[in-house]
Design a protein around this motif. Structure first.
Motif, PDB file in Angstrom:
ATOM      1  N   ALA B  70       0.836  -1.203   0.000  1.00  0.00           N
ATOM      2  CA  ALA B  70       0.000   0.000   0.000  1.00  0.00           C
ATOM      3  C   ALA B  70       0.871   1.253   0.000  1.00  0.00           C
ATOM      4  N   ASN B  74       1.024   4.115  -2.906  1.00  0.00           N
ATOM      5  CA  ASN B  74       0.670   5.516  -2.648  1.00  0.00           C
ATOM      6  C   ASN B  74       1.801   6.457  -3.043  1.00  0.00           C
ATOM      7  N   PHE B  77       1.778   6.481  -7.031  1.00  0.00           N
ATOM      8  CA  PHE B  77       0.735   7.247  -7.740  1.00  0.00           C
ATOM      9  C   PHE B  77       0.897   8.737  -7.500  1.00  0.00           C
ATOM     10  N   ASN B 141       3.567  10.891  -0.648  1.00  0.00           N
ATOM     11  CA  ASN B 141       2.573   9.824  -0.666  1.00  0.00           C
ATOM     12  C   ASN B 141       1.169  10.322  -0.343  1.00  0.00           C
ATOM     13  N   ALA B 142       0.923  11.629  -0.529  1.00  0.00           N
ATOM     14  CA  ALA B 142      -0.404  12.150  -0.195  1.00  0.00           C
ATOM     15  C   ALA B 142      -1.131  12.658  -1.434  1.00  0.00           C
ATOM     16  N   ASP B 386     -13.536  11.489  -8.258  1.00  0.00           N
ATOM     17  CA  ASP B 386     -12.698  10.536  -7.534  1.00  0.00           C
ATOM     18  C   ASP B 386     -12.894   9.089  -7.970  1.00  0.00           C
ATOM     19  N   THR B 387     -13.366   8.897  -9.213  1.00  0.00           N
ATOM     20  CA  THR B 387     -13.437   7.535  -9.744  1.00  0.00           C
ATOM     21  C   THR B 387     -12.543   7.428 -10.977  1.00  0.00           C
ATOM     22  N   MET B 453     -15.450   1.942  -9.436  1.00  0.00           N
ATOM     23  CA  MET B 453     -14.076   1.822  -8.942  1.00  0.00           C
ATOM     24  C   MET B 453     -13.512   3.205  -8.627  1.00  0.00           C
ATOM     25  N   PRO B 454     -13.153   3.447  -7.363  1.00  0.00           N
ATOM     26  CA  PRO B 454     -12.592   4.752  -7.015  1.00  0.00           C
ATOM     27  C   PRO B 454     -11.129   4.860  -7.430  1.00  0.00           C
ATOM     28  N   ARG B 455     -10.642   6.101  -7.459  1.00  0.00           N
ATOM     29  CA  ARG B 455      -9.226   6.360  -7.769  1.00  0.00           C
ATOM     30  C   ARG B 455      -8.365   6.084  -6.538  1.00  0.00           C
ATOM     31  N   ARG B 456      -7.086   6.003  -6.756  1.00  0.00           N
ATOM     32  CA  ARG B 456      -6.076   6.026  -5.691  1.00  0.00           C
ATOM     33  C   ARG B 456      -6.229   4.863  -4.722  1.00  0.00           C
ATOM     34  N   VAL B 457      -6.732   3.742  -5.226  1.00  0.00           N
ATOM     35  CA  VAL B 457      -6.805   2.559  -4.386  1.00  0.00           C
ATOM     36  C   VAL B 457      -5.700   1.606  -4.826  1.00  0.00           C
ATOM     37  N   TYR B 458      -4.951   1.063  -3.844  1.00  0.00           N
ATOM     38  CA  TYR B 458      -3.829   0.193  -4.218  1.00  0.00           C
ATOM     39  C   TYR B 458      -4.316  -1.183  -4.590  1.00  0.00           C
ATOM     40  N   THR B 459      -5.564  -1.506  -4.236  1.00  0.00           N
ATOM     41  CA  THR B 459      -6.113  -2.775  -4.664  1.00  0.00           C
ATOM     42  C   THR B 459      -7.633  -2.709  -4.621  1.00  0.00           C
TER      43      THR B 459
END
Lengths: 382, 612
Positions: B70, B74, B77, B141-142, B386-387, B453-459
């Motif tokens: 994770a 982060n 991205f 990472n933010a 945010d998707t 599916m949202p953005r910025r998700v590691y999985t």
């Protein structure tokens, strides 16, 4: 040669059809295939939104076909040949330029009118007997409170079909965004204010949502679920939660009304921790006397679980971890990370950091056997 | 002679010999060399950003994947977004500003050559600084948007966000210095007869971009300083429990962030507006409308920032205003697309690689524009923001738009910059791989986003229906990687060929094609005089066709600015000031004082450097 030419020709004719079919399949689908889809609205709010969205889709498709078509046409029509003379040196055409400024403006008006109507619709909370839910974001789980019933739960919200639900939302730490595609769309939550969104579910179901604002390490593991059922099912759910309240007299140090709990929500985690400790001590005092040594109940009390979690849905204490009053019946644990099986629950209790690194919950040094007893104990809390 | 857009061949006996060697590059103030430096470093950063993207795509190729942790995801991205915007697309545009604004204007250099070198070195140090964070396992990472209060010391205690805050401030100095420089250059350094409404469209769009930079970067600088004070000195600008407001960050960030989108795309508009007329063999359709629509887009760009914040619940009035203003931008953007199609219509299209990429740009940008109108509608945006739908949208704008156009520009101007033609065959292979790979990667993102599916998700978990589309996207990203390998191979093969590109390989319309490829250090032996919007076409028409190859001439007597090492030292000074601020709690305030003194010393020496 002829074969290849024919194959190429067929492929060229079939390819667009295939592409369109693929796109339609991806676009439509069913809510079983895509349980978190925005394209299967199941509430008044999301149906309004879907109406506006579909208006923009049809206009966009029309413009797409016309403009890409015009582009392809001029590309093929005006491809140069070796014997071409210099093309006529046109610099512009005022009439044409006015027309292609005006037509897009008109199309935008066709989108703007329903948009503005929907904006005002979505902000207007309908009058009537709305169910109030307080939503509190935490890194990385969701707390749900029902102020009208004085109960709290986490990660799995129950709502009745056909009754308006007004969500009042905030966070105890960083920004999050409450996204429930089929029922409530999306609203950000902030530490210093209360944001609202409302919806009325129109069909029963088990809906999934998740945090949509990047909120740190485990943003991806901040899902939640909403069970929409009949009013009777909802009443039974609330009654069940109220029964988890301990019979001891209410502690006067705990905040008495839900609204004051909301107002004080910006307290830091440390303060919440301190408060949680006292609350936990109070909650588990009568149980401790009865629990045999080594049992799940005893481990829950003595190995630190109770410092952050309560099993009392009526508790007003601000706890660091999710309220576990009905943990035994939730479908998922750890904010949608794992299915709530006995084995998963035990694994999670034993070593949460290996499953969701960075989560506040720490390993309490339990053996797998001990974790299983705690899980079995929690399973009885439905 | 009525027109002398073409430099006259003088006596070629004493060819001006240009200096070479590393020292000559470090001290160069020649806008062309600085342009190449910008291009080379930006392309390297772009490749780093691309590798980051590939790693992200591998991780998302299957549900519950453990290829990246994770934390790694982060960081990657965040750095992918930051890199592509600030270290990739912006400096690649800056390469074209540097190399071609003076040439298109008929000028000998930019207005402030040493400031130009300073801008480049500050950019390079800022970019290296951001990437050095990886070595400390402390890459930002933010997110590239750095929303408060996740960026506060409480929730991001490590150096990660400090690297981001300080790195962006260093890059901001570079952008502002460059913007002042190019603004002044366009205002003051145009050739005789080149009125504003005769400027090439690339110069116009670049000019508007400089104005956007000058107005937007101060806002992000202020926001970053507030955040820096929050993190380093305990102020509370964004801390809600102590009276600050995290929402303030979003407003400040997007007042910069939305014009930034036009900073990234307007130069691309300009490049395509140069290329299409040359390969359609007819002038740009609706020149004045193109200028004013560009200016109108830039103006509106400052009044739409809150469309990034519809989900915050600003109320119906604010939502309505920002929504309508956003939709309005589609009108001038549509005008541009129709004018490009109008330029092609009636032409005699010469299908060379720059035209492929330019037409690809139009086709892809239309899609990006349409999805943009979709989430200009706040109710629809409540689902889409945010998707992955938004990820699809802005990649159609910034990759399908900016990167396609910048690649078109690279193929178009390569012979001018390096005296060698890139291979047409490999160029077309590059185009088709990029076109197919791009659409495979980004088109399914529309659907996967709408399906939740949202953005910025590691999985993501299995069972939400995201698997197939993510697999296609990951496969597409591999095709994109191959496309860029073909491009790099093309560059290497071309570098081995003799430098025999003619001065005017495409039958160009603008002044840069009137001088040898690559141009001599002084650009124009004789300052050109301009009488129309397409000065070189006019000259060729008057002289009845192709012009003779311009000879390389002696530059004796032409005054050029001296090389100087003070710009790079002053840039080092800027970097050390910011780094000493970041490490103030380790090194103490004395380090800041020393760094500031060093910077002022460099500026002083720079200011009083003898003219030579």
């Amino acid at each position: 040669m002829a074969f290849w030419a024919r194959a190429f020709h067929t492929a060229r004719r079939v390819a667009p059809v295939l592409l369109i079919a693929l796109a339609m399949a991806a676009c439509g689908g069913t809510s079983a295939e895509f349980p978190q889809s925005t394209l299967h609205p199941k509430s008044d709010l999301t149906s309004t939104i879907d109406g506006v969205f579909m208006t923009t889709v049809w206009w966009a498709l029309l413009v797409f076909v016309l403009v890409e078509g015009a582009l392809l046409y001029v590309i093929f029509r005006y491809r140069g040949r070796p014997d071409d003379r210099e093309p006529s040196q046109v610099h512009g055409n005022t009439l044409l330029e006015i027309v292609w400024t005006a037509i897009p403006a008109l199309i935008l008006a066709m989108i703007a009118v329903p948009t503005v109507r929907a904006i005002f619709d979505t902000y207007e909370v309908p009058a009537g007997d709305a169910l109030e839910v307080e939503v509190i974001g935490h890194q990385w789980w969701w707390e749900f409170r029902y102020p009208q019933y004085g109960v709290t739960t986490a990660n799995e919200l129950h709502v009745p079909v056909g009754r308006t639900v007004t969500m009042k939302m905030t966070t105890v730490d960083v920004l999050h965004s409450f996204w429930l595609p089929q029922l409530a769309a999306k609203r950000d939550v902030f530490p210093n204010r209360i944001t609202t969104i409302w919806f009325r579910a129109d069909s029963a179901g088990y809906y999934s949502g998740q945090c949509a604002e990047f909120c740190g390490l485990q943003h991806a593991r901040m899902a939640f679920h909403v069970a929409a059922g009949t009013p009777e099912e909802f009443d039974a759910f609330i009654t069940g939660l109220r029964r988890t309240g301990t019979p001891v007299p209410a502690d006067t140090t705990a905040p008495s009304s839900p609204s004051s709990a909301m107002a004080g929500i910006t307290t830091t985690t440390l303060a919440a921790q301190a408060q949680a400790d006292t609350a936990a001590a109070r909650d588990s005092a009568p149980a401790a006397a009865q629990a045999p040594a080594g049992s799940g109940a005893e481990l829950f009390r003595t190995r630190g679980c109770a410092a952050c979690h309560t099993l009392d849905a009526t508790s007003k204490a601000k706890m660091v971890g999710p309220n576990l009053a009905n943990i035994g019946s939730r479908r998922y644990i750890a904010a949608g990370t794992l299915l709530n099986t006995d084995e998963n629950l035990a694994r999670w209790i034993q070593d949460p950091q290996s499953i969701k690194p960075g989560v506040i919950m720490q390993s309490m040094g339990l053996t797998l056997e001990q974790a299983r007893s705690v899980a079995a104990y929690l399973r009885t809390h439905k | 002679m009525a027109t002398s857009a073409v430099s006259h061949a003088g006596h070629a006996s004493a060819i001006h010999v240009e200096k070479s060697g590393i020292w000559s590059w470090i001290t160069t103030v020649d806008h062309k060399r600085i342009g190449i430096l910008y291009g080379a470093s930006a392309f390297l950063f772009f490749l780093i950003g691309g590798i980051e993207a590939l790693l992200l795509r591998i991780q998302l190729g299957s549900p519950e994947n453990t290829f990246l942790s994770a934390e790694a995801y982060n960081q990657l991205f965040t750095m992918h977004g930051t890199t592509m915007i600030f270290l990739g697309v912006m400096p690649l545009s800056a390469m074209f500003f540097n190399y071609f604004i003076p040439l298109l204007l008929g000028a000998r250099d930019v207005a402030f050559p040493r400031l130009n070198a300073f801008s480049f070195w500050v950019f390079l140090f800022g970019g290296l600084f951001l990437n050095v964070s990886f070595l400390f396992n402390a890459a930002p990472n933010a997110g590239w948007f750095g929303y408060a209060n996740l960026t506060s010391k409480q929730y991001s205690p490590g150096l990660n966000v400090d690297f981001w805050v300080i790195g962006l401030q260093i890059l901001g100095v570079s952008s502002l210095a460059a913007a002042v420089n190019f603004f002044t250059t366009v205002v003051n350094m145009r050739a005789k007869g080149m009125k504003l409404m005769r400027m090439p469209m690339f110069v116009w769009m670049s000019f508007i971009t400089q104005i956007l930079l000058l107005l937007a970067f101060p806002v992000i600088t202020v926001a970053l300083i507030l955040l820096m004070f929050d993190r380093l000195f305990g102020t509370m600008f964004f801390t809600a429990s102590l009276g600050g407001d995290p929402l303030l960050w979003q407003h400040l960030f997007w007042i910069f962030g939305h014009p930034e989108v036009y900073i990234l795309i307007l130069p691309a508009f300009g490049i395509v507006s140069e290329i299409l007329p040359v390969f359609a063999r007819k002038p740009l359709f609706g020149y004045a409308a193109m200028v004013f629509s560009g200016a109108f887009i830039a103006f509106l760009g400052f009044g739409v920032w809150s469309h990034h914040m519809f989900a915050t619940g600003m109320g119906p009035i604010a939502d309505t205003v920002f929504s309508l203003a956003t939709m309005l931008i589609a009108v001038p953007t549509g005008v541009k697309i129709f004018n490009w199609i109008g330029t092609v219509a009636g032409g005699s299209l010469q299908f060379r690689t720059p035209l492929y990429f330019s037409l690809g740009f139009i086709a892809m940008f239309i899609i990006g524009g349409l999805s943009g109108v979709m989430h200009a509608s706040p109710p629809a945006d409540l689902q889409q923001t945010d998707t992955y739908f938004v990820v699809a949208h802005f990649h159609y704008v910034l990759f399908g738009g900016s990167i396609f156009a910048l690649t078109a520009g690279a193929y178009y101007w390569w012979p001018k910059m390096f005296g060698r033609m890139l291979s047409e065959k490999l160029g077309k292979v590059h185009f088709w791989l990029m076109f197919v790979g791009f659409n495979l990667t980004f088109f399914p993102m529309h659907f996967v986003g709408l399906h939740g599916m949202p953005r910025r998700v590691y999985t993501y978990p299995a069972g939400l229906g995201f698997e197939t589309m993510n697999q296609i996207e990951t496969a597409g990203s591999m095709v994109l990687a191959i496309a860029f390998l073909v491009f790099i191979y093309n560059i290497i093969q071309t570098a081995r060929k003799p430098a025999d590109a003619p001065a005017d390989p495409w039958n160009g319309a603008t002044l840069e094609w009137s001088i040898p490829s690559p141009p001599q250090e002084f650009n124009f032996a004789e300052e050109p005089v301009v009488h129309s919007r397409d000065p070189l076409w006019e000259t060729k028409r008057e002289r009845g066709g192709k012009l003779p190859e311009p000879a390389r001439v002696s530059g004796a007597g032409i005054h050029l600015p001296n090389p100087s090492y003070w710009p790079i030292l002053a840039a080092l000074g800027v970097g050390s000031v910011f780094v000493s601020i970041m490490l103030v709690h380790t090194l103490g305030p004395i380090a800041i004082a020393a760094a500031v003194l060093f910077f002022f010393f460099c500026v002083f020496k720079w200011a009083f450097e003898p003219a030579g």
